[in-house]
Design a protein around this motif. Structure first.
Motif, PDB file in Angstrom:
ATOM      1  N   LYS A 131      64.796 101.064 -19.365  1.00 12.51           N
ATOM      2  CA  LYS A 131      65.894 100.172 -18.916  1.00 12.51           C
ATOM      3  C   LYS A 131      64.847  99.061 -18.372  1.00 12.51           C
ATOM      4  O   LYS A 131      65.866  97.576 -18.529  1.00 12.51           O
ATOM      5  N   GLU A 145      67.916  98.639 -26.769  1.00 12.23           N
ATOM      6  CA  GLU A 145      68.882  99.852 -26.048  1.00 12.23           C
ATOM      7  C   GLU A 145      67.020 100.752 -26.628  1.00 12.23           C
ATOM      8  O   GLU A 145      67.413 102.100 -25.319  1.00 12.23           O
ATOM      9  N   GLN A 169      64.085  97.082 -21.438  1.00 16.14           N
ATOM     10  CA  GLN A 169      64.913  95.853 -22.407  1.00 16.14           C
ATOM     11  C   GLN A 169      65.235  94.264 -21.512  1.00 16.14           C
ATOM     12  O   GLN A 169      66.120  93.482 -21.824  1.00 16.14           O
ATOM     13  N   GLU A 216      73.305  90.147 -17.648  1.00 19.10           N
ATOM     14  CA  GLU A 216      73.599  90.629 -19.130  1.00 19.10           C
ATOM     15  C   GLU A 216      72.938  92.408 -19.396  1.00 19.10           C
ATOM     16  O   GLU A 216      73.557  93.212 -19.397  1.00 19.10           O
ATOM     17  N   ALA A 217      71.474  91.831 -19.618  1.00 18.80           N
ATOM     18  CA  ALA A 217      70.900  93.428 -19.398  1.00 18.80           C
ATOM     19  C   ALA A 217      71.117  93.928 -18.512  1.00 18.80           C
ATOM     20  O   ALA A 217      71.447  95.725 -18.718  1.00 18.80           O
ATOM     21  N   SER A 218      70.663  93.727 -17.020  1.00 18.85           N
ATOM     22  CA  SER A 218      70.749  94.078 -15.412  1.00 18.85           C
ATOM     23  C   SER A 218      71.801  95.231 -16.299  1.00 18.85           C
ATOM     24  O   SER A 218      72.169  96.168 -15.278  1.00 18.85           O
ATOM     25  N   ASN A 219      72.661  94.348 -16.717  1.00 21.44           N
ATOM     26  CA  ASN A 219      74.554  95.168 -16.504  1.00 21.44           C
ATOM     27  C   ASN A 219      74.911  96.061 -17.966  1.00 21.44           C
ATOM     28  O   ASN A 219      76.073  96.860 -18.104  1.00 21.44           O
ATOM     29  N   ASN A 220      74.024  96.333 -18.400  1.00 19.92           N
ATOM     30  CA  ASN A 220      73.790  97.085 -19.863  1.00 19.92           C
ATOM     31  C   ASN A 220      74.859  96.283 -20.548  1.00 19.92           C
ATOM     32  O   ASN A 220      75.811  96.729 -21.531  1.00 19.92           O
ATOM     33  N   LYS A 248      78.331  94.108 -25.894  1.00 19.99           N
ATOM     34  CA  LYS A 248      79.389  94.681 -26.119  1.00 19.99           C
ATOM     35  C   LYS A 248      80.482  94.663 -26.922  1.00 19.99           C
ATOM     36  O   LYS A 248      80.756  96.112 -27.041  1.00 19.99           O
ATOM     37  N   LEU A 250      71.025  94.917 -30.181  1.00 15.15           N
ATOM     38  CA  LEU A 250      71.345  95.734 -28.768  1.00 15.15           C
ATOM     39  C   LEU A 250      70.735  97.160 -28.766  1.00 15.15           C
ATOM     40  O   LEU A 250      69.897  97.456 -27.751  1.00 15.15           O
TER      41      LEU A 250
END
Length: 247
Positions: A53, A49, A56, A25-29, A34, A45
């Motif tokens: 990166k 953020e 994060q 989830e974090a790797s893909n923003n 969201k 978030l």
């Protein structure tokens, strides 16, 4: 297998899967999270953020792992020294950016700018998106129940709750002891051995809960598609979570 032993082993596996999924989830923003427009999720978030990166990703994985201890669902955490540092950085930054300074705070508490969508429209949307996964709900109403049976010994009951301003959902995992038979859903609900707490996308990613709230006209459709995607994601992972759990 006793209920507590079953629950303990299942949560050991869910914890490891959740940590991996937090990394995804974090790797893909944060593509799933969201879409929620949930104040606590959005605030978390926003804090995460504000870091680089790479930080994060480490920070969000650490937060997800830590949530299992905070909830009491799993205590044998394997936080690395770096992840502990990330938790400390998060807490310090959170103190500088409290909830009442977050982007959604005024929308939630002052402007109260929720869109109110007719329940009938919401229901049509979510039933359509979930049909390829679960079929039709077993009952009508503002709470839509679904039951999935796997290998004739596992049950996943899914409940979608509808409100004019938002949608939430959760799964409960159960075991059907050998020799137990049922002829209808009512018998199944009574005889299955439920050993999980409510499980949902925000829950397995480290939040106490949360729902999808509507601030724009496209949000109900996005919420329905995201919840369907999250349910499918969990069901795809489920065989690995139960593999060899019971003989």
């Amino acid at each position: 297998m006793e209920k507590q032993v079953l629950k303990s082993e299942f949560y050991s596996r869910l914890y490891k899967w959740s940590a991996n999924d937090a990394y995804r989830e974090a790797s893909n923003n944060f593509p799933f999270l969201k879409t929620m427009n949930d104040l606590h999720v959005s605030h978390t978030l926003e804090v995460v953020e504000s870091f680089s990166k790479s930080q994060q990703i480490k920070m969000f994985v650490a937060l997800t792992k830590n949530s299992y201890q905070l909830s009491g669902e799993y205590s044998n955490m394997d936080l690395t020294p770096e992840e502990k540092i990330m938790l400390g950085l998060f807490q310090k930054k959170q103190e500088l950016l409290p909830h009442d300074k977050s982007k959604l705070h005024d929308i939630f508490y002052i402007k109260k700018s929720f869109l109110k969508i007719p329940i009938k429209e919401l229901k049509k949307n979510i039933i359509k998106e979930l049909f390829p996964i679960f079929g039709n709900p077993s009952e009508p109403g503002n709470h839509l129940p679904y039951m999935t049976i796997i290998e004739n010994k596992w049950s996943i009951s899914t409940l979608v709750s509808l409100d004019i301003t938002g949608i939430s959902y959760s799964h409960l995992v159960g075991f059907l002891p050998q020799g137990i038979t049922f002829s209808n859903n009512e018998e199944l609900y009574k005889k299955r051995l439920v050993f999980s707490n409510p499980i949902s996308l925000p829950k397995w990613l480290g939040f106490k809960g949360g729902g999808w709230f509507f601030l724009k006209k496209e949000h109900p459709t996005i919420a329905a598609k995201t919840i369907a995607g999250a349910c499918s994601h969990f069901l795809n992972a489920f065989p690995d979570l139960i593999d060899g759990l019971v003989s």
